[in-house]
Motif scaffolding. Structure first.
Motif, PDB file in Angstrom:
ATOM      1  N   GLY A  68      -4.908 -60.621 -44.716  1.00 26.52           N
ATOM      2  CA  GLY A  68      -4.806 -60.433 -43.272  1.00 26.52           C
ATOM      3  C   GLY A  68      -5.860 -59.456 -42.766  1.00 26.52           C
ATOM      4  N   ILE A  69      -6.545 -58.782 -43.679  1.00 25.29           N
ATOM      5  CA  ILE A  69      -7.586 -57.825 -43.292  1.00 25.29           C
ATOM      6  C   ILE A  69      -8.922 -58.567 -43.253  1.00 25.29           C
ATOM      7  N   PRO A  70      -9.592 -58.573 -42.101  1.00 27.62           N
ATOM      8  CA  PRO A  70     -10.847 -59.330 -42.013  1.00 27.62           C
ATOM      9  C   PRO A  70     -11.849 -58.886 -43.079  1.00 27.62           C
ATOM     10  N   GLU A  71     -12.526 -59.854 -43.654  1.00 32.75           N
ATOM     11  CA  GLU A  71     -13.610 -59.597 -44.622  1.00 32.75           C
ATOM     12  C   GLU A  71     -13.128 -58.996 -45.944  1.00 32.75           C
ATOM     13  N   ALA A  72     -11.833 -59.008 -46.173  1.00 38.44           N
ATOM     14  CA  ALA A  72     -11.341 -58.337 -47.394  1.00 38.44           C
ATOM     15  C   ALA A  72     -11.144 -59.310 -48.557  1.00 38.44           C
ATOM     16  N   GLY A  73     -11.418 -60.589 -48.364  1.00 41.82           N
ATOM     17  CA  GLY A  73     -11.242 -61.551 -49.464  1.00 41.82           C
ATOM     18  C   GLY A  73      -9.780 -61.935 -49.603  1.00 41.82           C
ATOM     19  N   TYR A  74      -9.351 -62.168 -50.825  1.00 42.29           N
ATOM     20  CA  TYR A  74      -7.958 -62.531 -51.070  1.00 42.29           C
ATOM     21  C   TYR A  74      -7.062 -61.302 -51.085  1.00 42.29           C
ATOM     22  N   GLY A  75      -5.767 -61.545 -50.884  1.00 40.31           N
ATOM     23  CA  GLY A  75      -4.787 -60.462 -50.957  1.00 40.31           C
ATOM     24  C   GLY A  75      -3.499 -61.002 -51.553  1.00 40.31           C
ATOM     25  N   TRP A 102     -16.959 -50.084 -59.631  1.00 43.18           N
ATOM     26  CA  TRP A 102     -15.672 -49.389 -59.558  1.00 43.18           C
ATOM     27  C   TRP A 102     -14.671 -50.082 -58.645  1.00 43.18           C
ATOM     28  N   SER A 103     -15.030 -51.264 -58.102  1.00 44.26           N
ATOM     29  CA  SER A 103     -14.161 -51.798 -57.041  1.00 44.26           C
ATOM     30  C   SER A 103     -12.796 -52.295 -57.527  1.00 44.26           C
ATOM     31  N   TYR A 104     -12.630 -52.539 -58.824  1.00 45.93           N
ATOM     32  CA  TYR A 104     -11.327 -53.016 -59.312  1.00 45.93           C
ATOM     33  C   TYR A 104     -10.729 -52.068 -60.355  1.00 45.93           C
ATOM     34  N   ALA A 105     -11.186 -50.821 -60.359  1.00 43.77           N
ATOM     35  CA  ALA A 105     -10.788 -49.921 -61.457  1.00 43.77           C
ATOM     36  C   ALA A 105      -9.871 -48.790 -60.992  1.00 43.77           C
ATOM     37  N   LEU A 130      -2.627 -58.087 -60.122  1.00 45.38           N
ATOM     38  CA  LEU A 130      -2.653 -56.863 -59.310  1.00 45.38           C
ATOM     39  C   LEU A 130      -4.060 -56.523 -58.808  1.00 45.38           C
ATOM     40  N   ARG A 131      -5.068 -57.155 -59.426  1.00 44.95           N
ATOM     41  CA  ARG A 131      -6.442 -56.916 -58.982  1.00 44.95           C
ATOM     42  C   ARG A 131      -6.664 -57.384 -57.547  1.00 44.95           C
ATOM     43  N   TYR A 132      -5.774 -58.267 -57.056  1.00 45.41           N
ATOM     44  CA  TYR A 132      -5.950 -58.815 -55.713  1.00 45.41           C
ATOM     45  C   TYR A 132      -5.317 -57.971 -54.606  1.00 45.41           C
ATOM     46  N   GLU A 133      -4.684 -56.875 -54.953  1.00 51.01           N
ATOM     47  CA  GLU A 133      -4.026 -56.099 -53.900  1.00 51.01           C
ATOM     48  C   GLU A 133      -5.059 -55.266 -53.155  1.00 51.01           C
ATOM     49  N   ASN A 134      -5.044 -55.421 -51.853  1.00 51.96           N
ATOM     50  CA  ASN A 134      -6.033 -54.748 -51.009  1.00 51.96           C
ATOM     51  C   ASN A 134      -5.557 -53.368 -50.584  1.00 51.96           C
ATOM     52  N   CYS A 135      -6.459 -52.672 -49.900  1.00 52.10           N
ATOM     53  CA  CYS A 135      -6.191 -51.300 -49.463  1.00 52.10           C
ATOM     54  C   CYS A 135      -5.852 -51.297 -47.967  1.00 52.10           C
ATOM     55  N   PRO A 136      -4.800 -50.628 -47.566  1.00 49.17           N
ATOM     56  CA  PRO A 136      -4.427 -50.591 -46.143  1.00 49.17           C
ATOM     57  C   PRO A 136      -5.467 -49.842 -45.312  1.00 49.17           C
ATOM     58  N   TRP A 170      -2.917 -47.844 -51.318  1.00 51.05           N
ATOM     59  CA  TRP A 170      -3.998 -46.914 -50.986  1.00 51.05           C
ATOM     60  C   TRP A 170      -4.841 -46.650 -52.239  1.00 51.05           C
ATOM     61  N   TYR A 171      -6.134 -46.921 -52.159  1.00 50.15           N
ATOM     62  CA  TYR A 171      -6.994 -46.789 -53.330  1.00 50.15           C
ATOM     63  C   TYR A 171      -7.377 -45.339 -53.623  1.00 50.15           C
ATOM     64  N   GLY A 172      -7.116 -44.452 -52.682  1.00 54.71           N
ATOM     65  CA  GLY A 172      -7.491 -43.042 -52.899  1.00 54.71           C
ATOM     66  C   GLY A 172      -8.652 -42.657 -52.010  1.00 54.71           C
ATOM     67  N   ASP A 174     -11.573 -41.261 -52.566  1.00 55.10           N
ATOM     68  CA  ASP A 174     -12.971 -41.428 -52.972  1.00 55.10           C
ATOM     69  C   ASP A 174     -13.494 -42.841 -52.709  1.00 55.10           C
ATOM     70  N   TYR A 175     -12.579 -43.813 -52.814  1.00 59.07           N
ATOM     71  CA  TYR A 175     -12.996 -45.222 -52.749  1.00 59.07           C
ATOM     72  C   TYR A 175     -13.715 -45.542 -51.443  1.00 59.07           C
ATOM     73  N   TRP A 176     -13.161 -45.017 -50.352  1.00 60.07           N
ATOM     74  CA  TRP A 176     -13.655 -45.442 -49.047  1.00 60.07           C
ATOM     75  C   TRP A 176     -14.532 -44.408 -48.354  1.00 60.07           C
ATOM     76  N   LYS A 177     -15.000 -43.433 -49.123  1.00 63.12           N
ATOM     77  CA  LYS A 177     -15.786 -42.351 -48.518  1.00 63.12           C
ATOM     78  C   LYS A 177     -16.820 -42.877 -47.518  1.00 63.12           C
TER      79      LYS A 177
HETATM   80  C1  LIG Z   1      -9.262 -54.502 -55.884  1.00 64.29           C
HETATM   81  S1  LIG Z   1     -10.201 -55.571 -54.897  1.00 64.29           S
HETATM   82  C2  LIG Z   1      -8.959 -56.359 -53.918  1.00 64.29           C
HETATM   83  C3  LIG Z   1      -9.036 -57.868 -54.025  1.00 64.29           C
HETATM   84  C4  LIG Z   1     -10.155 -58.507 -53.244  1.00 64.29           C
HETATM   85  N1  LIG Z   1      -9.748 -58.640 -51.856  1.00 64.29           N
HETATM   86  C5  LIG Z   1     -10.498 -59.874 -53.806  1.00 64.29           C
HETATM   87  O1  LIG Z   1     -10.402 -60.898 -53.108  1.00 64.29           O
HETATM   88  O2  LIG Z   1     -10.874 -59.949 -54.979  1.00 64.29           O
HETATM   89  C6  LIG Z   1     -10.991 -54.440 -53.851  1.00 64.29           C
HETATM   90  C7  LIG Z   1     -11.959 -55.061 -52.874  1.00 64.29           C
HETATM   91  O3  LIG Z   1     -11.252 -55.778 -51.846  1.00 64.29           O
HETATM   92  C8  LIG Z   1     -11.860 -55.548 -50.585  1.00 64.29           C
HETATM   93  N2  LIG Z   1     -10.939 -54.765 -49.737  1.00 64.29           N
HETATM   94  C9  LIG Z   1      -9.772 -54.218 -50.106  1.00 64.29           C
HETATM   95  N3  LIG Z   1      -9.179 -53.575 -49.074  1.00 64.29           N
HETATM   96  C10 LIG Z   1     -10.017 -53.718 -48.024  1.00 64.29           C
HETATM   97  C11 LIG Z   1     -10.004 -53.275 -46.667  1.00 64.29           C
HETATM   98  N4  LIG Z   1      -9.010 -52.551 -46.167  1.00 64.29           N
HETATM   99  N5  LIG Z   1     -11.054 -53.600 -45.862  1.00 64.29           N
HETATM  100  C12 LIG Z   1     -12.072 -54.343 -46.350  1.00 64.29           C
HETATM  101  N6  LIG Z   1     -12.168 -54.800 -47.616  1.00 64.29           N
HETATM  102  C13 LIG Z   1     -11.142 -54.482 -48.443  1.00 64.29           C
HETATM  103  C14 LIG Z   1     -13.116 -54.750 -50.840  1.00 64.29           C
HETATM  104  O4  LIG Z   1     -14.149 -55.668 -51.044  1.00 64.29           O
HETATM  105  C15 LIG Z   1     -12.787 -54.033 -52.127  1.00 64.29           C
HETATM  106  O5  LIG Z   1     -13.929 -53.624 -52.848  1.00 64.29           O
END
Ligand SMILES: C[S@@+](CC[C@H](N)C(=O)[O-])C[C@H]1O[C@@H](n2cnc3c(N)ncnc32)[C@H](O)[C@@H]1O
Length: 315
Positions: A68-75, A102-105, A130-136, A170-172, A174-177
């Protein structure tokens, strides 16, 4: 009998406040202590080591689809209710001391709180769902908390999750600095009306809930699961039943009683559980291997301690 304090310092923190003693009889089979009041959702076991692996590990009641978050890929989305205090995991990935990406670690910490190693879910072939869970984006969207137990990373819901909600952790800081996504203690106070997020967590794991069951997976446009027409292979594929998505594991689809294996409409009287079909009145073990389930004439099944109607959880 082992006291939880001997098992894990985090549990000590969580349970001491509620004076709950967790004994080893209540461990979850993998040496992790948990309270009978905590709702555990384990990953589905799989031997797959290709890019289908994350989806194959997805527990029932969840789906992976565009965020549901634009440009965030799958969730990851809840397809039914999960009570607060539900524990998902552990997070899967390669254990390493260095990272290229570091994006999935997640960091894993040692007993003295020093950095120990990363668990890196970047590569699908050794990761899990769990790798597919996005950050709020805001604290108001956040519904999961990260919990490290015995060197493994879990996500715990700190509120009741209703069907259709995207699971967001919440990824923490540092992730979104660079993107400016940050949290202040006041944000949590506003959201939870509590001073400390830990307090919220402590109070989530006190509900006595029944474990729940849903009988099909839902996937949406997940290309790895669509077997190209006419091609042989090991891809999983969709079955359609009353217009809804269900997925069978291709390997096990040999057991599909339908004449056309992509059409489940002719499967009435059968129950589908993790890609396996069971005849009406047939007994089988649930994926948790503890519950005995019986297939009903209507295609649904009931299990010993599973409740088929989870709606009451969020009421
Ligand atoms: C652990 S992955 C989450 C799964 C990812 N959405 C996918 O389809 O593989 C982390 C990546 O998801 C995207 N993402 C996660 N939360 C986001 C957000 N709030 N806004 C934009 N992109 C986000 C970013 O590309 C980030 O590096």
């Amino acid at each position: 009998m082992t006291n939880v304090q001997d098992v894990d310092p985090i549990y000590q923190l969580i349970f001491q406040k509620n004076n709950l003693i967790v004994v080893c009889e209540e461990c979850d089979g993998r040496g992790l202590a948990f309270s009978k009041d905590m709702f555990i959702v384990n990953n589905v076991e799989t031997n797959l080591t290709n890019d289908n692996r994350p989806l194959a590990t997805l527990p029932a009641g969840l789906s992976i689809r565009p965020s549901g978050i634009p440009e965030a890929g799958y969730g990851v989305f809840a397809e039914r209710s999960f009570p607060k205090g539900t524990r998902f995991g552990p997070y899967g990935g390669e254990i390493s001391e260095t990272l290229d990406n570091w994006s999935y670690a997640w960091n894993v910490y040692g007993d003295d709180d020093s950095f120990k190693y990363y668990v890196d879910g970047y590569f699908k072939n050794n990761s899990n769902w769990l790798r597919y869970e996005n950050c709020p984006r805001t604290v108001h969207e956040e519904n999961l908390y990260v919990l490290q137990l015995n060197n493994e990373i879990f996500y715990v819901t700190y509120e009741c999750i209703t069907a259709g909600t995207e699971l967001l952790v919440w990824y923490g800081p540092d992730y979104w600095k660079d993107l400016g996504l940050q949290r202040k203690p006041e944000d949590y106070q506003e959201r939870f009306k509590e001073e400390d997020i830990r307090y919220v967590i402590e109070n989530t794991i006190t509900e006595n809930v029944h474990q729940l069951y849903t009988y099909c997976y839902k996937f949406f446009n997940q290309t790895p699961f669509i077997k190209p027409p006419g091609k042989k292979g090991t891809f999983d594929k969709y079955c359609f039943n009353d217009g809804s998505y269900q997925v069978c594991r291709y390997r096990k689809c040999n057991e599909n009683p339908c004449t056309n294996q992509t059409d489940c409409k002719g499967c009435e009287g059968y129950c589908l559980h993790l890609g396996k079909y069971f005849k009406a009145n047939e007994k089988f073990k649930h994926v948790d291997t503890k519950n005995t389930c019986v297939c009903n004439e209507d295609g649904h099944f009931g299990c010993t301690i599973y409740d088929q109607f989870p709606e009451h959880i969020c009421s």
